[in-house]
Enzyme design. Structure first.
Site, mmCIF file in Angstrom:
data_model
loop_
_atom_site.group_PDB
_atom_site.id
_atom_site.type_symbol
_atom_site.label_atom_id
_atom_site.label_comp_id
_atom_site.label_asym_id
_atom_site.label_seq_id
_atom_site.Cartn_x
_atom_site.Cartn_y
_atom_site.Cartn_z
ATOM 1 C CG ASP A 1 9.488 -11.812 12.190
ATOM 2 O OD1 ASP A 1 8.385 -12.391 12.183
ATOM 3 O OD2 ASP A 1 10.565 -12.411 12.323
ATOM 4 C CB SER B 1 -0.860 0.048 1.263
ATOM 5 O OG SER B 1 -1.525 -1.156 1.468
ATOM 6 C CG ASP C 1 8.979 -14.812 15.722
ATOM 7 O OD1 ASP C 1 9.281 -14.701 14.513
ATOM 8 O OD2 ASP C 1 9.256 -13.945 16.560
#
Lengths: 121, 813
Positions: free
Chosen positions: B350, B278, B353
């Site tokens: 991130d 975006s 996990d």
């Protein structure tokens, strides 16, 4: 002709308020009451029920410019031709109406056979 | 006797036919019911004059009358006298236009699609539940219901949706219910939370942990450091490098000893697209013609009908805001009011996990962590399946999170006692609705910054502009406080040092206010440069879109809303600009056939624009993809290696092609001879031109980029005939106008602040979710040609406007 018109009108009226399959009940009832022969019941049932779908479906098709019916015709698939959906709908209703009216006629003949029934059967 | 048999058979036949036509059979609809003009799909065929210009609706539960005006795009402008009525009306009108979509998406998130379509969705449902979407939604719901403000918002919105559902008879149901032959159920606040989790899944549900662990296992740390670097060569981060910190960083956890996860070929099924993305950008008054900021946003998502977004204006004491919302979520997510405008793009940090586990035994009742056996929680999921008995599925949870990884029957076998648990921010409770509630009412930078503090997931780059001439951007959400590279590879589920050990303090999320360059922007690239004190991840969108945006913004002066609109439609491919000269130089034109030579010359003449009618982009796109494949497939492809790995990132591959002619990776190890880069370039060029010729004939108009790319907007349930195929438009992946085959700008908005805000916007669809309505897809042409509609911002319920005709009143029954 009387049976055809009766199925057309009564089936349409019940479907306005109740589920679509009440058209079968209406055709069956009228077939039992009014049909003299199986062939007549089948024809009138088909015509009355089919026209009872063809007219409103055709009206809604035109009113919407065929926009939605064309989409449904791609889904089914009928080559994107919305008018074909109108016809398919009419045929389906016609089959149900025809079989139901025939059933009505035959049921009546089984339960209280008239002299005419005896000859035709 | 014969007569009885005959009548009986006829009755049986009729009954069977009626039953068959009234029941769904797999994917075949109940034709009788569906085709009936009295109750079937025909009833959804709207005529232009079906929409009343004036009417009064009596709805149970409203506190005071509400006025709703509709403009010529059918956007409801809702004027209520209190918050309760405002969100009630938002729920009511969103449901009126989008009920099926809202419910279907919450069913997707909840793992309840089998209820609607039967056993073919069962594995998908199990997967959604095993990923913990409903689990995360429950947690968020608790947080949101504990706050009186968001409790009111969610409960009123829910009541509004239910008021609409309650007004429906089966004949009025949206078409999709008729086709699939089921009925809407009551809305609940949980469904609002589920929708947000679905967004979290789309935007943060991807992870390369396992792919990289496999690469580490196969090639060792040297190679992984070289091919998968923590920061790329070419980058233009959202918060410019050198932006001074206005805080003292907290201490980050120490880096534990290296842990090498065991190699595995299992990657989670159904990963979201890596290539969404975006843009948002805002210029300050110093760069605008008006002297006040202009803000633009175009979130890229999968292109679907009904449209992902729904436009609405919400006005009540203390708030008057216009923008778009996701049907099923209250408040406005991207929009503006009289004082401020804001927008979002995905962060892509991130925040997901995997932890490798060690079980005590095959019963999997306990797992090893911090030097002791700890109990595993079992949760039984009850999955309803249409036409079949309920299905039970047991999901195991550790303190990390659910043990999702792959299907149970494949994963939990006796030879492989060690499986993986999932840790993901979408499982954290957060109050995202409160953030949007407060943004809707923000009047200045302080309000905006305060609103961001309650936001958890999916992390977004919140861009902001105000009438006080402030522009700012915060990559914001809950970010785990990690040691460097924590979660780049699969983590050790038994070592407490590998656990997430807290959060980056929200005030220390990357941010910049009024930078010297006079603009702020984001395009999913790195939130901050290497000078940012925390680790957010190693892989973000590659830099091209962000860099191109910054390059053009840096040249802008006296910008108008149209300047920003034109930038949203920019088709320059920076990557081609970087790579093509080198690629052309690697090929000797004499080695080409006349047909290949024409394609080569086409590329030489190219201006690097991915315009709809250009031919070169089709050739370049295929050539480059093939070249990349020919370099990496033998080393990182699953077929050649038997392992799930990923290719090195684009920036690294570019460096290899540009200046590492002798790299060991160029050779195809599956062939006896040693390949050179010019050989690979020639082979892949021939492959690309020959494929295009086979597909489209000799080089000509059929090679046009729009034709080759073929952008499709599909119906959410993939119903043939209910989408729009082969749109004639340019753009592409890693291009500012990121319109690809299936993804693209799902909403384009430009807002110029001033005495009254001037705003423009469009999405590829329409306000109505009804395929029988003209407003289902009426905006697509405007969107396709890169134009925007002026958005009508009313300051009072009675304000006259030529494009606003209809006025409805809602009052309590």
């Amino acid at each position: 002709m009387k049976l055809f018109l009766a199925i057309l009108v009564l089936a349409a009226v019940v479907q306005l308020l109740l589920p679509w399959w009440t058209l079968a009940a209406a055709a069956l009832l009228l077939g039992a009451l009014l049909a003299r022969r199986g062939g007549q019941a089948f024809g009138a049932g088909f015509g009355g029920a089919a026209l009872g779908w063809l007219l409103p479906a055709g009206y809604l098709y035109v009113r919407n410019g065929g926009h939605l019916a064309n989409r449904v015709a791609e889904l089914l698939p009928l080559g994107g031709q919305g008018w074909a959906v109108v016809l398919v709908a009419a045929v389906i209703a016609g089959l149900v109406g025809a079989l139901a009216a025939l059933t009505g006629c035959w049921l009546r003949q089984a339960i209280s056979p008239t002299s005419a029934d005896t000859v035709s059967a | 006797m014969l007569r009885y048999i005959r009548a009986g058979l006829a009755l049986l036949t009729t009954g069977t036919l009626v039953w068959a036509l009234n029941t769904n059979h797999g994917e075949v609809p109940a034709f009788g019911k569906f085709l009936s003009p009295y109750e079937g799909f025909w009833r959804n065929a709207e005529a232009p004059n079906d929409f009343a210009a004036e009417q009064t609706l009596e709805l149970p539960g409203l506190q005071q009358p509400v006025t709703v005006r509709f403009d010529d795009q059918r956007v409801p402008h809702i004027f209520a006298q209190n918050d309760h009525d405002l969100y009630f009306a938002q729920g009511y009108f969103t449901a009126r236009d989008r009920l099926w979509q809202m419910e279907f998406q919450t069913h997707v998130a909840a793992g309840r699609i089998s209820e609607v379509v039967g056993p073919r969705a069962l594995e998908y449902d199990r997967f959604q539940r095993r990923m913990g979407l409903p689990y995360g939604a429950e947690k968020s719901l608790q947080v949101m219901m504990a706050n009186p403000t968001t409790r009111t918002v969610l409960e009123s919105y829910t009541a509004g949706v239910n008021a609409y559902i309650g007004s429906l008879s089966p004949r009025d149901y949206p078409l999709e219910y008729k086709l699939l032959n089921y009925a809407p159920e009551a809305w609940t606040p949980l469904k609002c939370a589920l929708l947000l989790k679905l967004m979290a899944w789309d935007l943060s549900g991807r992870s390369d942990d396992l792919r990289l662990s496999n690469a580490l296992h196969k090639y060792g740390p040297e190679v992984v450091r070289d091919l998968f670097p923590d920061y790329p060569t070419r980058e233009d981060p959202i918060v410019p490098v050198g932006t001074p910190l206005d805080y003292t960083p907290v201490k980050t956890p120490p880096v534990p000893q290296v842990f090498a996860a065991s190699a595995s070929d299992k990657v989670p099924a159904r990963e979201p697209d890596a290539d969404l993305g975006s843009n948002n950008f805002a210029v300050s008054g110093a760069r605008s013609a008006s002297g006040l900021p202009i803000l633009a946003n175009d979130p890229h998502l999968q292109l679907n009908l009904p449209s992902i977004w729904y436009q609405v204006q919400l006005s009540a004491p203390g708030v008057n805001v216009y923008g778009v919302t996701i049907p099923g979520a209250p408040t406005i997510i991207i929009g503006f009011n009289q004082e401020v405008a804001w927008g979002v793009t995905n962060v892509g940090a991130d925040v997901l996990d995997w932890y490798q586990l060690k079980f005590k035994d095959n019963t999997k009742r306990e797992y090893w962590h911090d030097g002791q056996w700890k109990p595993i929680r079992q949760v039984v999921e009850r999955i309803k399946v249409r036409g079949l008995p309920e299905r039970l599925d047991t999901v195991l949870y550790t303190h990390h999170g659910p043990i999702t990884y792959d299907r149970a029957e494949k994963v939990f076998n006796e030879q492989t006692p060690i499986r993986h648990a999932l840790r993901w921010t979408a499982h954290e409770g957060g109050n995202e609705v409160l953030t949007f509630y407060n943004l809707n009412r923000a009047r200045n930078y302080q309000d905006y910054a305060a609103a961001l503090s309650t936001y958890a997931s999916p992390a977004q780059n919140f861009i902001f502009a105000s009438k006080q001439n402030d522009v700012a951007i915060w990559p914001n959400g809950k970010f785990p406080l990690k040691w460097k590279n924590q979660g780049k590879f699969v983590l050790d589920g038994s070592n407490p040092q590998h656990d997430w050990q807290g959060w980056i303090p929200q005030q220390q999320n990357p941010h910049v206010k009024n930078p010297a360059r006079g603009f702020v922007s984001s395009a999913n690239q790195f939130p901050a440069g290497p000078d940012y004190p925390y680790y957010l991840g190693w892989s973000f969108a590659s830099y091209e879109r962000g860099h191109r945006i910054n390059e053009r913004l840096a040249r802008m002066s006296k910008a108008t809303p149209d300047s920003l609109r034109v930038l949203q439609n920019d088709n320059l491919n920076l990557h081609a600009q970087l790579m093509l000269p080198r690629m052309l130089a690697l090929v000797q034109p004499e080695q080409l056939t006349p047909a290949q030579r024409r394609a080569y010359d086409e590329l030489r003449r190219w201006n690097y624009m991915h315009d709809a009618q250009a031919i070169a982009p089709s050739i370049f796109d295929m050539w480059y993809a093939e070249l990349v494949d020919s370099i990496w497939e033998d080393d990182f492809g699953p077929e050649a290696t038997g392992l799930e790995m990923r290719y090195p990132p684009r920036d690294r591959t570019a460096n290899l092609i540009l200046r590492e002619d002798t790299s060991r990776w160029i050779d195809d190890r599956r062939t006896p001879q040693r390949e050179s880069l010019p050989q690979l370039a020639l082979q892949s060029f021939r492959f690309a031109t020959d494929s295009l010729t086979r597909k489209y004939g000799d080089l000509g108009p059929k090679w046009r980029w729009a034709n080759h790319k073929s952008t499709d907007i599909l119906h959410l349930a993939r119903l043939p005939g209910f989408g729009r195929l082969d749109l004639d438009c340019g753009g592409g992946a890693a291009i500012v106008n990121a319109t690809t085959e299936r993804n693209g700008p799902s909403w384009r908005m430009v807002v110029a602040l001033g005495p009254e805000p001037k705003a423009y916007g469009v999405f590829p669809g329409g306000q109505s979710g009804n395929p029988g309505s003209r407003y289902y897809d009426n905006l697509i042409e405007t969107w396709r040609t890169g134009q925007l509609n002026e958005l009508i911002y009313l300051t009072s319920p009675t304000q006259q406007h030529p494009r606003v005709q209809a006025a409805w009143t809602l009052q309590s029954r």
